[in-house]
Scaffold this motif. Structure first.
Motif, PDB file in Angstrom:
ATOM      1  N   ARG A  38     -24.335   8.508  40.004  1.00  0.00           N
ATOM      2  CA  ARG A  38     -24.228   9.074  41.554  1.00  0.00           C
ATOM      3  C   ARG A  38     -24.930   7.884  42.299  1.00  0.00           C
ATOM      4  N   GLN A  39     -24.763   7.674  43.709  1.00  0.00           N
ATOM      5  CA  GLN A  39     -25.731   6.991  44.408  1.00  0.00           C
ATOM      6  C   GLN A  39     -25.770   7.412  45.727  1.00  0.00           C
ATOM      7  N   ALA A  40     -27.003   7.810  46.096  1.00  0.00           N
ATOM      8  CA  ALA A  40     -27.211   8.566  47.495  1.00  0.00           C
ATOM      9  C   ALA A  40     -27.436   7.020  48.412  1.00  0.00           C
ATOM     10  N   PRO A  41     -27.340   7.455  49.669  1.00  0.00           N
ATOM     11  CA  PRO A  41     -27.840   6.340  50.422  1.00  0.00           C
ATOM     12  C   PRO A  41     -29.134   5.667  50.436  1.00  0.00           C
ATOM     13  N   GLY A  42     -29.322   4.494  50.385  1.00  0.00           N
ATOM     14  CA  GLY A  42     -30.274   3.705  50.425  1.00  0.00           C
ATOM     15  C   GLY A  42     -31.039   3.672  49.081  1.00  0.00           C
ATOM     16  N   LYS A  43     -30.240   4.430  48.005  1.00  0.00           N
ATOM     17  CA  LYS A  43     -30.777   4.397  46.736  1.00  0.00           C
ATOM     18  C   LYS A  43     -29.883   3.779  45.714  1.00  0.00           C
ATOM     19  N   GLU A  44     -30.451   3.190  44.712  1.00  0.00           N
ATOM     20  CA  GLU A  44     -29.767   2.575  43.496  1.00  0.00           C
ATOM     21  C   GLU A  44     -28.806   3.773  42.824  1.00  0.00           C
ATOM     22  N   ARG A  45     -27.556   3.233  42.192  1.00  0.00           N
ATOM     23  CA  ARG A  45     -26.737   4.021  41.388  1.00  0.00           C
ATOM     24  C   ARG A  45     -27.356   4.520  40.222  1.00  0.00           C
ATOM     25  N   GLU A  46     -27.439   5.661  40.046  1.00  0.00           N
ATOM     26  CA  GLU A  46     -28.311   6.488  38.645  1.00  0.00           C
ATOM     27  C   GLU A  46     -27.308   7.105  37.687  1.00  0.00           C
ATOM     28  N   SER A  52     -19.222  10.870  24.709  1.00  0.00           N
ATOM     29  CA  SER A  52     -18.551  10.024  23.907  1.00  0.00           C
ATOM     30  C   SER A  52     -17.209  10.040  23.911  1.00  0.00           C
ATOM     31  N   TRP A  53     -16.550   9.227  23.057  1.00  0.00           N
ATOM     32  CA  TRP A  53     -14.629   8.930  23.249  1.00  0.00           C
ATOM     33  C   TRP A  53     -14.245  10.501  22.628  1.00  0.00           C
ATOM     34  N   SER A  54     -14.993  11.177  21.712  1.00  0.00           N
ATOM     35  CA  SER A  54     -14.327  12.134  21.131  1.00  0.00           C
ATOM     36  C   SER A  54     -14.978  13.578  21.673  1.00  0.00           C
ATOM     37  N   GLY A  55     -15.992  13.271  22.431  1.00  0.00           N
ATOM     38  CA  GLY A  55     -16.323  14.383  22.992  1.00  0.00           C
ATOM     39  C   GLY A  55     -17.798  15.256  22.249  1.00  0.00           C
ATOM     40  N   GLY A  56     -17.926  14.420  21.147  1.00  0.00           N
ATOM     41  CA  GLY A  56     -18.924  15.076  20.044  1.00  0.00           C
ATOM     42  C   GLY A  56     -20.250  14.862  20.684  1.00  0.00           C
ATOM     43  N   LEU A  57     -20.596  13.968  21.436  1.00  0.00           N
ATOM     44  CA  LEU A  57     -21.911  13.417  21.884  1.00  0.00           C
ATOM     45  C   LEU A  57     -22.059  13.540  23.283  1.00  0.00           C
ATOM     46  N   THR A  58     -23.091  14.288  24.045  1.00  0.00           N
ATOM     47  CA  THR A  58     -23.383  14.130  25.578  1.00  0.00           C
ATOM     48  C   THR A  58     -24.474  13.698  25.510  1.00  0.00           C
ATOM     49  N   TYR A  59     -25.012  13.317  26.931  1.00  0.00           N
ATOM     50  CA  TYR A  59     -26.120  12.696  27.333  1.00  0.00           C
ATOM     51  C   TYR A  59     -26.413  13.221  28.979  1.00  0.00           C
ATOM     52  N   TYR A  60     -27.511  13.575  29.171  1.00  0.00           N
ATOM     53  CA  TYR A  60     -27.604  13.975  30.452  1.00  0.00           C
ATOM     54  C   TYR A  60     -29.088  13.429  31.245  1.00  0.00           C
ATOM     55  N   ALA A  61     -29.125  13.018  32.099  1.00  0.00           N
ATOM     56  CA  ALA A  61     -30.291  12.622  33.102  1.00  0.00           C
ATOM     57  C   ALA A  61     -31.205  14.092  33.063  1.00  0.00           C
ATOM     58  N   ASP A  62     -32.363  13.908  33.134  1.00  0.00           N
ATOM     59  CA  ASP A  62     -33.351  14.850  33.153  1.00  0.00           C
ATOM     60  C   ASP A  62     -33.132  15.592  34.494  1.00  0.00           C
ATOM     61  N   SER A  63     -32.839  15.220  35.242  1.00  0.00           N
ATOM     62  CA  SER A  63     -32.781  15.845  36.732  1.00  0.00           C
ATOM     63  C   SER A  63     -31.705  16.955  36.661  1.00  0.00           C
ATOM     64  N   ARG A  67     -28.172  22.147  34.020  1.00  0.00           N
ATOM     65  CA  ARG A  67     -27.240  22.357  35.491  1.00  0.00           C
ATOM     66  C   ARG A  67     -26.127  21.936  35.453  1.00  0.00           C
ATOM     67  N   PHE A  68     -25.794  20.834  35.047  1.00  0.00           N
ATOM     68  CA  PHE A  68     -24.458  20.071  34.907  1.00  0.00           C
ATOM     69  C   PHE A  68     -23.856  19.906  33.402  1.00  0.00           C
ATOM     70  N   THR A  69     -22.776  19.879  33.411  1.00  0.00           N
ATOM     71  CA  THR A  69     -22.111  20.012  32.043  1.00  0.00           C
ATOM     72  C   THR A  69     -20.870  18.738  32.208  1.00  0.00           C
ATOM     73  N   ILE A  70     -20.886  17.896  31.342  1.00  0.00           N
ATOM     74  CA  ILE A  70     -19.693  16.797  30.995  1.00  0.00           C
ATOM     75  C   ILE A  70     -18.840  17.231  29.908  1.00  0.00           C
ATOM     76  N   SER A  71     -17.427  17.144  30.107  1.00  0.00           N
ATOM     77  CA  SER A  71     -16.660  17.520  29.283  1.00  0.00           C
ATOM     78  C   SER A  71     -15.419  16.615  29.259  1.00  0.00           C
ATOM     79  N   ARG A  72     -14.506  16.517  28.254  1.00  0.00           N
ATOM     80  CA  ARG A  72     -13.617  15.761  28.626  1.00  0.00           C
ATOM     81  C   ARG A  72     -12.103  16.448  27.750  1.00  0.00           C
ATOM     82  N   ASP A  73     -10.946  16.116  28.289  1.00  0.00           N
ATOM     83  CA  ASP A  73      -9.776  16.446  27.766  1.00  0.00           C
ATOM     84  C   ASP A  73      -9.043  15.323  27.121  1.00  0.00           C
ATOM     85  N   ASN A  74      -9.131  14.814  26.028  1.00  0.00           N
ATOM     86  CA  ASN A  74      -8.268  13.558  25.869  1.00  0.00           C
ATOM     87  C   ASN A  74      -6.675  13.504  26.012  1.00  0.00           C
TER      88      ASN A  74
END
Length: 125
Positions: A38-46, A52-63, A67-74
């Motif tokens: 994501r990128q807010a006005p005046g800030k760097e993209r963060e 991962s490609w299989s969905g087996g590994l996920t990573y999140y920013a501490d912020s 609260r957020f969940t990433i998922s995929r449907d290949n």
């Protein structure tokens, strides 16, 4: 090569939820690790989240952890970002990105080769 199109952004009140989708073209979606930034006005993209490609590994920013969940449907060539308990500081343009399986699942924008056009998320207080 893969083309990415985000959708699902919008205006939501503090504490609300949104689900972003990123649809990928091509039949090799499973060859890519995927990330949300994501990128807010005046800030760097963060970095926000990655999967991962299989969905087996996920990573999140501490912020956004918890609260957020990433998922995929290949099968649908789609990656999602479920965003709950949104805060005004989450306001930004959200981008999805793809990187080859040959690379690791990165958290730096430079790790990703393909980007969508972005979708605006605005959280009002």
């Amino acid at each position: 090569q893969v083309q990415l199109v985000e959708s699902g952004g919008g205006l939501v009140q503090d504490g609300g939820s949104l689900r972003l989708s990123c649809a990928a073209s091509g039949r090799t979606f499973g060859s890519y690790h995927m990330g949300w930034f994501r990128q807010a006005p005046g800030k760097e993209r963060e970095f926000v989240a990655a999967i991962s490609w299989s969905g087996g590994l996920t990573y999140y920013a501490d912020s956004v952890k918890g609260r957020f969940t990433i998922s995929r449907d290949n099968a649908k060539n789609t990656v999602y970002l479920q965003m709950n308990s949104l805060k005004p500081e989450d306001t930004a343009v959200y981008y999805c990105a793809a990187t080859s399986r040959a690379s690791g699942v990165g958290m730096a924008p430079r790790s990703y080769d393909y980007w969508g056009q972005g979708t605006q998320v605005t959280v009002s207080s």
